[in-house]
Design an enzyme around this catalytic site. Structure first.
Site, PDB file in Angstrom:
ATOM      1  N   PRO A  81      37.094  -3.477  73.593  1.00  0.00           N
ATOM      2  CA  PRO A  81      37.791  -3.120  72.363  1.00  0.00           C
ATOM      3  C   PRO A  81      38.455  -1.741  72.407  1.00  0.00           C
ATOM      4  CG  PRO A  81      35.413  -3.040  72.046  1.00  0.00           C
ATOM      5  CD  PRO A  81      35.650  -3.709  73.363  1.00  0.00           C
ATOM      6  N   ASN A  82      39.635  -1.708  71.830  1.00  0.00           N
ATOM      7  CA  ASN A  82      40.428  -0.486  71.641  1.00  0.00           C
ATOM      8  C   ASN A  82      41.052   0.064  72.926  1.00  0.00           C
ATOM      9  OD1 ASN A  82      39.965  -0.268  68.768  1.00  0.00           O
ATOM     10  ND2 ASN A  82      37.853   0.241  69.298  1.00  0.00           N
ATOM     11  N   ARG A 108      45.189   6.267  71.278  1.00  0.00           N
ATOM     12  CA  ARG A 108      43.877   6.646  70.736  1.00  0.00           C
ATOM     13  C   ARG A 108      43.364   7.924  71.403  1.00  0.00           C
ATOM     14  NH1 ARG A 108      38.948   3.225  73.502  1.00  0.00           N
ATOM     15  NH2 ARG A 108      37.820   4.124  71.758  1.00  0.00           N
ATOM     16  N   TYR A 154      40.829  10.119  76.221  1.00  0.00           N
ATOM     17  CA  TYR A 154      41.272   8.997  77.055  1.00  0.00           C
ATOM     18  C   TYR A 154      42.603   9.222  77.766  1.00  0.00           C
ATOM     19  CZ  TYR A 154      37.534   6.925  74.293  1.00  0.00           C
ATOM     20  OH  TYR A 154      36.322   6.686  73.705  1.00  0.00           O
ATOM     21  N   ASN A 193      35.138  -2.155  81.677  1.00  0.00           N
ATOM     22  CA  ASN A 193      34.933  -1.086  80.695  1.00  0.00           C
ATOM     23  C   ASN A 193      34.710  -1.805  79.368  1.00  0.00           C
ATOM     24  OD1 ASN A 193      35.007   0.931  78.830  1.00  0.00           O
ATOM     25  ND2 ASN A 193      36.831   1.949  79.667  1.00  0.00           N
ATOM     26  N   ALA A 221      33.137   0.214  73.255  1.00  0.00           N
ATOM     27  CA  ALA A 221      31.985   0.472  72.391  1.00  0.00           C
ATOM     28  C   ALA A 221      30.875  -0.560  72.554  1.00  0.00           C
ATOM     29  CB  ALA A 221      32.440   0.515  70.931  1.00  0.00           C
ATOM     30  N   HIS A 269      27.453   0.142  74.297  1.00  0.00           N
ATOM     31  CA  HIS A 269      26.310   0.780  73.647  1.00  0.00           C
ATOM     32  C   HIS A 269      25.550  -0.165  72.717  1.00  0.00           C
ATOM     33  CE1 HIS A 269      28.678   4.007  75.232  1.00  0.00           C
ATOM     34  NE2 HIS A 269      29.634   3.836  74.329  1.00  0.00           N
ATOM     35  N   ASP A 289      23.669  -9.787  79.426  1.00  0.00           N
ATOM     36  CA  ASP A 289      23.143 -11.094  79.851  1.00  0.00           C
ATOM     37  C   ASP A 289      24.193 -11.893  80.618  1.00  0.00           C
ATOM     38  OD1 ASP A 289      20.684 -10.594  78.744  1.00  0.00           O
ATOM     39  OD2 ASP A 289      20.956 -11.869  76.982  1.00  0.00           O
ATOM     40  N   GLU A 296      30.649  -0.754  86.275  1.00  0.00           N
ATOM     41  CA  GLU A 296      30.937  -0.302  84.906  1.00  0.00           C
ATOM     42  C   GLU A 296      31.788   0.968  84.980  1.00  0.00           C
ATOM     43  OE1 GLU A 296      27.352   1.258  83.186  1.00  0.00           O
ATOM     44  OE2 GLU A 296      28.196   1.478  81.176  1.00  0.00           O
ATOM     45  N   HIS A 313      33.890   3.997  82.625  1.00  0.00           N
ATOM     46  CA  HIS A 313      34.273   4.649  81.367  1.00  0.00           C
ATOM     47  C   HIS A 313      35.264   5.751  81.692  1.00  0.00           C
ATOM     48  CE1 HIS A 313      31.283   2.406  79.286  1.00  0.00           C
ATOM     49  NE2 HIS A 313      30.423   2.722  80.242  1.00  0.00           N
ATOM     50  N   ILE A 314      36.333   5.773  80.929  1.00  0.00           N
ATOM     51  CA  ILE A 314      37.372   6.780  81.162  1.00  0.00           C
ATOM     52  C   ILE A 314      36.825   8.169  80.829  1.00  0.00           C
ATOM     53  CG2 ILE A 314      39.645   7.569  80.365  1.00  0.00           C
ATOM     54  CD1 ILE A 314      40.253   4.518  79.832  1.00  0.00           C
ATOM     55  N   SER A 315      36.119   8.256  79.714  1.00  0.00           N
ATOM     56  CA  SER A 315      35.575   9.553  79.278  1.00  0.00           C
ATOM     57  C   SER A 315      34.178   9.750  79.865  1.00  0.00           C
ATOM     58  CB  SER A 315      35.519   9.604  77.755  1.00  0.00           C
ATOM     59  OG  SER A 315      34.567   8.669  77.258  1.00  0.00           O
ATOM     60  N   ARG A 375      29.143  13.136  75.547  1.00  0.00           N
ATOM     61  CA  ARG A 375      29.615  12.895  74.177  1.00  0.00           C
ATOM     62  C   ARG A 375      28.423  12.591  73.244  1.00  0.00           C
ATOM     63  NH1 ARG A 375      34.504   8.820  74.393  1.00  0.00           N
ATOM     64  NH2 ARG A 375      34.679   9.523  72.233  1.00  0.00           N
ATOM     65  N   ARG A 390      26.438   7.260  72.702  1.00  0.00           N
ATOM     66  CA  ARG A 390      27.217   6.811  73.869  1.00  0.00           C
ATOM     67  C   ARG A 390      26.436   6.955  75.176  1.00  0.00           C
ATOM     68  NH1 ARG A 390      32.475   6.106  71.683  1.00  0.00           N
ATOM     69  NH2 ARG A 390      32.748   7.540  69.958  1.00  0.00           N
TER      70      ARG A 390
HETATM   71  C1  DQA Z   1      34.724   4.229  76.671  1.00  0.00           C
HETATM   72  C2  DQA Z   1      33.611   5.057  76.034  1.00  0.00           C
HETATM   73  C3  DQA Z   1      33.010   4.316  74.842  1.00  0.00           C
HETATM   74  O1  DQA Z   1      31.986   5.100  74.260  1.00  0.00           O
HETATM   75  C4  DQA Z   1      34.079   4.068  73.805  1.00  0.00           C
HETATM   76  O2  DQA Z   1      33.528   3.343  72.731  1.00  0.00           O
HETATM   77  C5  DQA Z   1      35.282   3.407  74.359  1.00  0.00           C
HETATM   78  C6  DQA Z   1      35.783   3.821  75.668  1.00  0.00           C
HETATM   79  C7  DQA Z   1      35.445   5.017  77.798  1.00  0.00           C
HETATM   80  O3  DQA Z   1      36.225   4.406  78.510  1.00  0.00           O
HETATM   81  O4  DQA Z   1      35.242   6.225  77.935  1.00  0.00           O
HETATM   82  O5  DQA Z   1      35.914   2.584  73.701  1.00  0.00           O
HETATM   83  O6  DQA Z   1      34.163   3.065  77.263  1.00  0.00           O
END
Ligand code: DQA
Length: 145
Positions: A9-10, A17, A22, A73, A76, A79, A86, A97, A99-101, A106, A110
């Site tokens: 998502p997002n 965003r 990001y 990735n 959210a 978490h 599963d 896995e 994560h950009i950030s 944070r 997270r």
């Molecule tokens: C994220 C970090 C997550 O906490 C956040 O909800 C995201 C992006 C990252 O790529 O850093 O949507 O996965």
């Protein structure tokens, strides 16, 4: 080698965003970058992005016997989602896995990652380079097999 790149998502909102977290690259920029890297490495890639948890579960299940690796990735859902954890366990496709950030630096919520338990590795805080590093890692593991 075939790798499925899954974004949750997002992540379709990249470039718009929270650029402090990001960066300025859009989702289309990310896809183009990954495609170029994969081509250079001789890897085939396909992409899924969804804002819906069940779609991400479906995408992971789709990878069963079709892909040699997954880069994910989960946004959210990282978490919160036992269902995504599963799904990765169910298919046992090598998964990294991303994560950009730097999630560890944070908010505390997270710091928890459900999916991590089923992944070969977690790459966080390397910006969009993390996706390329994840592909390289899967390649290295594939080469070992
Ligand atoms: C994220 C970090 C997550 O906490 C956040 O909800 C995201 C992006 C990252 O790529 O850093 O949507 O996965």
């Amino acid at each position: 080698m075939k790798i499925l790149i899954i974004n949750g998502p997002n992540l379709n909102m990249l470039g718009i965003r929270e650029p402090d977290h990001y960066g300025r690259a859009t989702y289309a920029d990310l896809v183009a970058r990954i495609r170029a890297h994969a081509k250079e490495k001789g890897v085939r890639v396909a992409f899924v992005q969804s804002n819906h948890e069940g779609d991400l579960v479906d995408a992971i299940q789709h990878a069963y016997r079709r892909y040699d690796g997954i880069v994910i990735n989960p946004g959210a859902y990282t978490h919160t989602s036992v269902a995504i954890l599963d799904a990765v366990k169910a298919v046992s496709v090598p998964t990294v896995e991303v994560h950009i950030s730097d999630v560890e630096a944070r908010e505390e919520f997270r710091h928890v990652s459900y999916i991590r338990a089923a992944c070969l590795a977690t790459i966080a805080g390397h910006g969009t380079d993390g996706y390329l590093e994840a592909i390289d890692l899967l390649l290295a593991k594939g080469a070992e097999a």
